[in-house]
Write an enzyme that holds these catalytic residues in place. Sequence first.
Site, PDB file in Angstrom:
ATOM      1  CD1 TRP A 319      36.923  46.167   0.708  1.00 49.51           C
ATOM      2  CD2 TRP A 319      34.815  45.681   1.294  1.00 49.51           C
ATOM      3  NE1 TRP A 319      36.120  46.300  -0.417  1.00 49.51           N
ATOM      4  CE2 TRP A 319      34.827  46.010  -0.093  1.00 49.51           C
ATOM      5  CE3 TRP A 319      33.595  45.343   1.875  1.00 49.51           C
ATOM      6  CZ2 TRP A 319      33.678  46.013  -0.887  1.00 49.51           C
ATOM      7  CZ3 TRP A 319      32.455  45.329   1.083  1.00 49.51           C
ATOM      8  CH2 TRP A 319      32.491  45.679  -0.276  1.00 49.51           C
ATOM      9  CG  ASN A 354      22.296  31.488  -8.787  1.00 49.87           C
ATOM     10  OD1 ASN A 354      23.414  31.967  -8.867  1.00 49.87           O
ATOM     11  ND2 ASN A 354      21.199  32.203  -9.013  1.00 49.87           N
ATOM     12  CD1 TRP A 372      34.579  43.351  -3.464  1.00 53.51           C
ATOM     13  CD2 TRP A 372      35.283  41.778  -4.878  1.00 53.51           C
ATOM     14  NE1 TRP A 372      35.370  43.961  -4.410  1.00 53.51           N
ATOM     15  CE2 TRP A 372      35.814  43.023  -5.296  1.00 53.51           C
ATOM     16  CE3 TRP A 372      35.594  40.648  -5.627  1.00 53.51           C
ATOM     17  CZ2 TRP A 372      36.637  43.162  -6.412  1.00 53.51           C
ATOM     18  CZ3 TRP A 372      36.412  40.782  -6.738  1.00 53.51           C
ATOM     19  CH2 TRP A 372      36.923  42.030  -7.119  1.00 53.51           C
TER      20      TRP A 372
HETATM   21  P1  FAD Z   1      21.254  26.142 -13.903  1.00 51.36           P
HETATM   22  O1  FAD Z   1      20.314  26.918 -13.097  1.00 51.36           O
HETATM   23  O2  FAD Z   1      20.800  24.832 -14.431  1.00 51.36           O
HETATM   24  O3  FAD Z   1      21.792  27.060 -15.080  1.00 51.36           O
HETATM   25  C1  FAD Z   1      22.373  26.522 -16.277  1.00 51.36           C
HETATM   26  C2  FAD Z   1      23.755  27.077 -16.500  1.00 51.36           C
HETATM   27  O4  FAD Z   1      23.709  28.476 -16.697  1.00 51.36           O
HETATM   28  C3  FAD Z   1      24.707  26.873 -15.335  1.00 51.36           C
HETATM   29  O5  FAD Z   1      25.258  25.576 -15.333  1.00 51.36           O
HETATM   30  C4  FAD Z   1      25.734  27.968 -15.567  1.00 51.36           C
HETATM   31  O6  FAD Z   1      26.687  27.596 -16.545  1.00 51.36           O
HETATM   32  C5  FAD Z   1      24.865  29.087 -16.137  1.00 51.36           C
HETATM   33  N1  FAD Z   1      24.440  30.003 -15.062  1.00 51.36           N
HETATM   34  C6  FAD Z   1      23.360  29.883 -14.266  1.00 51.36           C
HETATM   35  N2  FAD Z   1      23.260  30.944 -13.442  1.00 51.36           N
HETATM   36  C7  FAD Z   1      24.317  31.734 -13.706  1.00 51.36           C
HETATM   37  C8  FAD Z   1      24.781  32.967 -13.173  1.00 51.36           C
HETATM   38  N3  FAD Z   1      24.122  33.626 -12.216  1.00 51.36           N
HETATM   39  N4  FAD Z   1      25.927  33.488 -13.660  1.00 51.36           N
HETATM   40  C9  FAD Z   1      26.619  32.852 -14.647  1.00 51.36           C
HETATM   41  N5  FAD Z   1      26.222  31.682 -15.190  1.00 51.36           N
HETATM   42  C10 FAD Z   1      25.085  31.131 -14.730  1.00 51.36           C
HETATM   43  N6  FAD Z   1      28.781  29.657 -11.851  1.00 51.36           N
HETATM   44  C11 FAD Z   1      29.809  28.909 -12.315  1.00 51.36           C
HETATM   45  O7  FAD Z   1      29.644  28.167 -13.290  1.00 51.36           O
HETATM   46  N7  FAD Z   1      31.031  28.969 -11.714  1.00 51.36           N
HETATM   47  C12 FAD Z   1      31.278  29.758 -10.623  1.00 51.36           C
HETATM   48  O8  FAD Z   1      32.400  29.791 -10.137  1.00 51.36           O
HETATM   49  C13 FAD Z   1      30.204  30.520 -10.107  1.00 51.36           C
HETATM   50  N8  FAD Z   1      30.356  31.291  -9.001  1.00 51.36           N
HETATM   51  C14 FAD Z   1      29.318  32.059  -8.541  1.00 51.36           C
HETATM   52  C15 FAD Z   1      29.522  32.877  -7.426  1.00 51.36           C
HETATM   53  C16 FAD Z   1      28.483  33.689  -6.945  1.00 51.36           C
HETATM   54  C17 FAD Z   1      28.728  34.582  -5.753  1.00 51.36           C
HETATM   55  C18 FAD Z   1      27.237  33.652  -7.593  1.00 51.36           C
HETATM   56  C19 FAD Z   1      26.105  34.505  -7.081  1.00 51.36           C
HETATM   57  C20 FAD Z   1      27.027  32.845  -8.691  1.00 51.36           C
HETATM   58  C21 FAD Z   1      28.051  32.033  -9.176  1.00 51.36           C
HETATM   59  N9  FAD Z   1      27.879  31.177 -10.297  1.00 51.36           N
HETATM   60  C22 FAD Z   1      28.933  30.450 -10.765  1.00 51.36           C
HETATM   61  C23 FAD Z   1      26.603  31.173 -11.034  1.00 51.36           C
HETATM   62  C24 FAD Z   1      25.577  30.121 -10.596  1.00 51.36           C
HETATM   63  O9  FAD Z   1      25.408  30.142  -9.212  1.00 51.36           O
HETATM   64  C25 FAD Z   1      25.921  28.690 -11.032  1.00 51.36           C
HETATM   65  O10 FAD Z   1      26.280  28.682 -12.393  1.00 51.36           O
HETATM   66  C26 FAD Z   1      24.717  27.759 -10.841  1.00 51.36           C
HETATM   67  O11 FAD Z   1      24.339  27.720  -9.494  1.00 51.36           O
HETATM   68  C27 FAD Z   1      25.073  26.375 -11.325  1.00 51.36           C
HETATM   69  O12 FAD Z   1      24.038  25.483 -11.097  1.00 51.36           O
HETATM   70  P2  FAD Z   1      23.287  24.760 -12.303  1.00 51.36           P
HETATM   71  O13 FAD Z   1      24.290  24.176 -13.241  1.00 51.36           O
HETATM   72  O14 FAD Z   1      22.300  23.819 -11.704  1.00 51.36           O
HETATM   73  O15 FAD Z   1      22.598  25.981 -13.003  1.00 51.36           O
END
Ligand code: FAD
Length: 481
Positions: A319, A354, A372
């Site tokens: 990287w 997200n 990363w």
């Molecule tokens: P909603 O869209 O309402 O989804 C409901 C729940 O589903 C979320 O609260 C979460 O618990 C789960 N969820 C949703 N999308 C994902 C996903 N892609 N992966 C895993 N779980 C998901 N989520 C975290 O909780 N903690 C983190 O540290 C985290 N880091 C991330 C880093 C990157 C680079 C990416 C791409 C995604 C990450 N996510 C993380 C996943 C996701 O972005 C968030 O969970 C989401 O944006 C939370 O918003 P929400 O509660 O409104 O989700």
Amino acid sequence: MRSLVWFRRDLRVDDNTALSAAARNSDEGVVGVFLLSPAQWLEHDDAPCKIEFWLRSLEALRDDLNELNIPLLIRTAGRFDEAPEALLSVARETGCRALHFNREYEVNERRRDATCVEHLEAAGLSVQGFTDHVLLEPGEVLTQAGDFYSVFTPFQRRCAGLLRERGIEEAARPSRQDPIRLPESGAVLKSDTLPSVLEGFPRSGIDPGLWAGGEEEAHRRLERFLSQKVAGYEDGRDLPARDATSRLSPYLAAGVISPRRCLRAAVKANGGRLEGGHPGPEQWISELLWREFYQHILVGHPRVSMHRAFREETEAIEWNDDDEQFAAWCEGRTGYPLVDAAMRSLRTTGWMHNRLRMVTAMFLTKDLFLDWRRGEQHFMRHLVDGDLGSNNGGWQWAASTGTDAAPYFRIFNPVSQSRRYDPEGRFIREHLPELREVEGSAVHEPIAKAPLLAGGLDYPSPIVDHGKARERAIEAFKAIR
Ligand code: FAD
């Protein structure tokens, strides 16, 4: 018998498996304990805003437990290796003969728990761990060959099958118990007060009103999401300018609400179906299972908890190590407005949408070609919902080093992403005041498309040429194949 319940990332009374079992099995009452581990949390890069959220949620938990006459004791075990002795001394003080806790799945947490079990059992206590932070215990959802899944879709299908077979059971709420009296003095045991700050964690400056602590708030969010937003979730979830997602992630990550409570409510909104049904709730159920998937990966592939790539061959990638570009990304001055607006929103709110996590992570790893692990750490240090499983999973997805990762040649164009997901530039203008005067679609590429304004704009030119950067990333991945 009297039992000690060790609260960790399960800061709630509702549907709490360990608490419920302890209340059922203890005829002399239940005592709660939470261990503050600031030194360990610093080592884990936990964000100040997340610790503040935990403390607010702990305060709400203490009040809810007080209603049930369950005292919540707060002790410090700076690092995890101090936990066994801290627990044993609380158990002795309070006359508890059993310990109940809900399992966590990161490597350090599992090692800590194994040592605690050994230490307390050796001292004559009965110790029991429970499945609670996830819907199904990691190790129960396996391929026909008996391996952990490394691809999401078959994992999701298998989970749905198991959940249909078993049902989504919730744990009973404990009833009010008689006040606990200390063995020696006979005095009534009271809950401890909580610190408002912890050593090593400066005030985050993030408005606590954005992330109110406690399960009442979590349930209010779930109810509001399901009654007002879930129907449009499928269409709205990719548009950061819209408040179209649940914003429950900090609550799920800290266990202020249980995944079963969320799933049951979503299934109900989906006419009783786990799969199929209405696209909004179906998609939301699938997101809950992504969370589940990444927790299972932590157990099946523990190296991801140790800063190692899931796809080991990608460890050979060299990287870029340009610190100035990394700083520009962190501070939101890359010259790509959607990336910059997203990075600034992370600093001001402790959360990121997200779609923007995907865009900014892809930009760091492919356009800047930075490791990363640097991005993963920066996110962890700033996210209110920072969670090793989901954060690592998301980062390794973007970097094409993980499970079910983005193919290395499919690289987001940050300007196209901006036009597509923030078509009117509302999100950009909200977070980048210096671009508020840029009109129309020029907001996606202000320096190129608004040259007359550009001289007067306090906004940088793009720090990297996307086309060239894309070629560099593809070549580097081809070289390790
Ligand atoms: P909603 O869209 O309402 O989804 C409901 C729940 O589903 C979320 O609260 C979460 O618990 C789960 N969820 C949703 N999308 C994902 C996903 N892609 N992966 C895993 N779980 C998901 N989520 C975290 O909780 N903690 C983190 O540290 C985290 N880091 C991330 C880093 C990157 C680079 C990416 C791409 C995604 C990450 N996510 C993380 C996943 C996701 O972005 C968030 O969970 C989401 O944006 C939370 O918003 P929400 O509660 O409104 O989700």
